[in-house]
Design a protein around this motif. Structure first.
Motif, short mmCIF file in Angstrom:
data_model
loop_
_atom_site.label_atom_id
_atom_site.label_comp_id
_atom_site.label_asym_id
_atom_site.label_seq_id
_atom_site.Cartn_x
_atom_site.Cartn_y
_atom_site.Cartn_z
N HIS A 126 0.96 -1.02 -0.17
CA HIS A 126 -0.16 -0.01 -0.24
C HIS A 126 0.99 1.23 -0.29
O HIS A 126 1.56 0.99 0.48
N ILE A 127 0.49 1.78 -0.80
CA ILE A 127 0.81 3.64 -0.60
C ILE A 127 1.02 4.14 0.74
O ILE A 127 0.44 4.06 1.83
N ARG A 128 2.61 4.33 1.05
CA ARG A 128 3.16 5.25 2.00
C ARG A 128 3.46 6.28 2.63
O ARG A 128 4.28 6.81 1.77
N MET A 129 3.12 7.40 3.51
CA MET A 129 3.72 9.10 2.72
C MET A 129 4.54 8.69 4.50
O MET A 129 4.43 8.51 5.23
N SER A 130 6.17 8.59 3.96
CA SER A 130 7.39 8.46 4.56
C SER A 130 8.34 9.21 5.11
O SER A 130 9.03 9.11 5.56
N ALA A 131 8.05 9.89 4.67
CA ALA A 131 9.49 11.55 4.85
C ALA A 131 9.57 11.63 6.11
O ALA A 131 10.41 11.61 6.31
N PHE A 132 8.15 11.55 7.14
CA PHE A 132 9.07 11.57 8.16
C PHE A 132 9.20 10.13 9.31
O PHE A 132 10.12 10.39 9.75
N TYR A 133 8.70 9.34 8.81
CA TYR A 133 8.60 8.13 9.98
C TYR A 133 9.99 7.52 8.70
O TYR A 133 11.16 7.15 9.89
N ASP A 134 10.59 7.97 7.52
CA ASP A 134 11.83 7.60 7.10
C ASP A 134 13.01 8.16 8.36
O ASP A 134 13.94 7.97 8.19
N ARG A 135 13.15 9.41 8.46
CA ARG A 135 13.95 10.25 9.59
C ARG A 135 13.64 9.52 11.29
O ARG A 135 14.87 10.38 11.64
N LEU A 136 12.86 8.78 11.31
CA LEU A 136 13.15 7.86 12.45
C LEU A 136 14.27 7.32 13.47
O LEU A 136 14.67 6.44 11.90
N PRO A 137 14.95 7.55 14.26
CA PRO A 137 15.71 5.77 14.30
C PRO A 137 15.17 4.33 14.15
O PRO A 137 13.84 4.49 14.07
N GLN A 138 15.24 3.71 14.64
CA GLN A 138 14.55 2.27 13.94
C GLN A 138 13.79 1.98 14.90
O GLN A 138 12.51 1.38 15.43
N ARG A 139 14.24 2.68 16.46
CA ARG A 139 13.10 2.15 17.55
C ARG A 139 12.06 3.20 17.26
O ARG A 139 10.55 2.49 17.39
N GLY A 140 12.20 4.25 16.85
CA GLY A 140 10.62 4.99 17.10
C GLY A 140 10.15 4.63 15.15
O GLY A 140 8.74 4.65 15.29
N ARG A 141 10.62 4.63 14.23
CA ARG A 141 10.08 3.46 13.26
C ARG A 141 8.95 2.57 13.77
O ARG A 141 8.36 2.06 13.47
N LYS A 142 9.72 1.24 14.74
CA LYS A 142 8.97 0.16 15.64
C LYS A 142 7.37 1.15 15.93
O LYS A 142 5.89 0.33 15.87
N ILE A 143 7.67 1.87 16.70
CA ILE A 143 6.33 2.47 17.79
C ILE A 143 6.08 3.47 16.48
O ILE A 143 4.47 2.76 16.64
N MET A 144 5.97 3.91 14.94
CA MET A 144 5.52 3.97 14.45
C MET A 144 4.97 3.26 13.83
O MET A 144 3.28 3.14 12.89
N MET A 145 5.20 2.30 13.02
CA MET A 145 4.64 0.79 12.63
C MET A 145 3.59 1.12 13.48
O MET A 145 2.73 -0.17 12.84
#
Length: 198
Positions: free
Chosen positions: A86-105
């Protein structure tokens, strides 16, 4: 078991009963998508052959295709979620560290699951409204609500897939875009940074 049959069987990385649910959803998706595409192709080819070889079209071809398009679209909704397509808007997501990306996901998956379940409920209400009206397709003479049954089912299966993605992120190291796709599998170097799992 042969390599071919192992490859055909959808794997699930989830533990226990959740793995069984995930595998069952994958098999249902694969069956309906394959059957829908094959039947649509057969219907179109038969209609073209009938028109040009015999001078007559199949009267119900358009209605059959409409039913199959709904089936493919809403079975494909869950399949695309499983594949992380699915299309994802990830400009903010991509800048997070792994832990932040995991919480966001986890957050994104849970919110999307809730939306899918809500849409499934509304689609079911719409389908039941159509059932109450008693409308039928002109050529096939089958009730319209039967054609719409895939809409709530598709939304529900997509909701299950997103809920299972959240569970996968809660129970396994790394960031997972779906139950079968880890972020580390992506070729994008911006996402695959080689950071250690949390």
């Amino acid at each position: 078991m042969s390599e071919t049959s192992e490859a055909a069987r959808p794997p699930s990385a989830l533990p226990g009963i959740f793995g069984l649910i995930d595998g069952a959803i994958a098999r249902i998706e694969a069956f309906f998508l394959a059957a829908g595409v094959l039947l649509m192709a057969l219907n179109v080819v038969a209609n073209v052959v009938g028109r040009f070889a015999f001078g007559r079209s199949i009267q119900s071809a358009e209605e059959i295709n409409r039913i199959l398009i709904i089936l493919i679209t809403f079975a494909g909704l869950s399949y695309a979620a499983r594949q992380g397509r699915h299309i994802r808007m990830s400009a903010f997501y991509d800048r997070l560290p792994q832990r932040g990306r995991k919480i966001m996901m986890i957050f994104i998956s849970l919110v999307t699951a809730a939306i899918m379940f809500a849409l499934s409920r509304y689609a079911l209400q719409y389908m039941l409204t159509q059932q109450g009206r008693g409308r039928v397709l002109p050529s096939l003479q089958i009730p319209v609500w039967l054609m719409l049954i895939w809409v709530p089912v598709g939304f529900f299966m997509a909701g299950l897939q997103y809920a299972l993605t959240a569970l996968r992120n809660l129970t396994a190291p790394g960031v997972h875009l779906s139950t079968s796709l880890a972020e580390a599998q992506l070729p994008d170097p911006a996402l695959n940074r080689g950071e250690p799992a949390p």
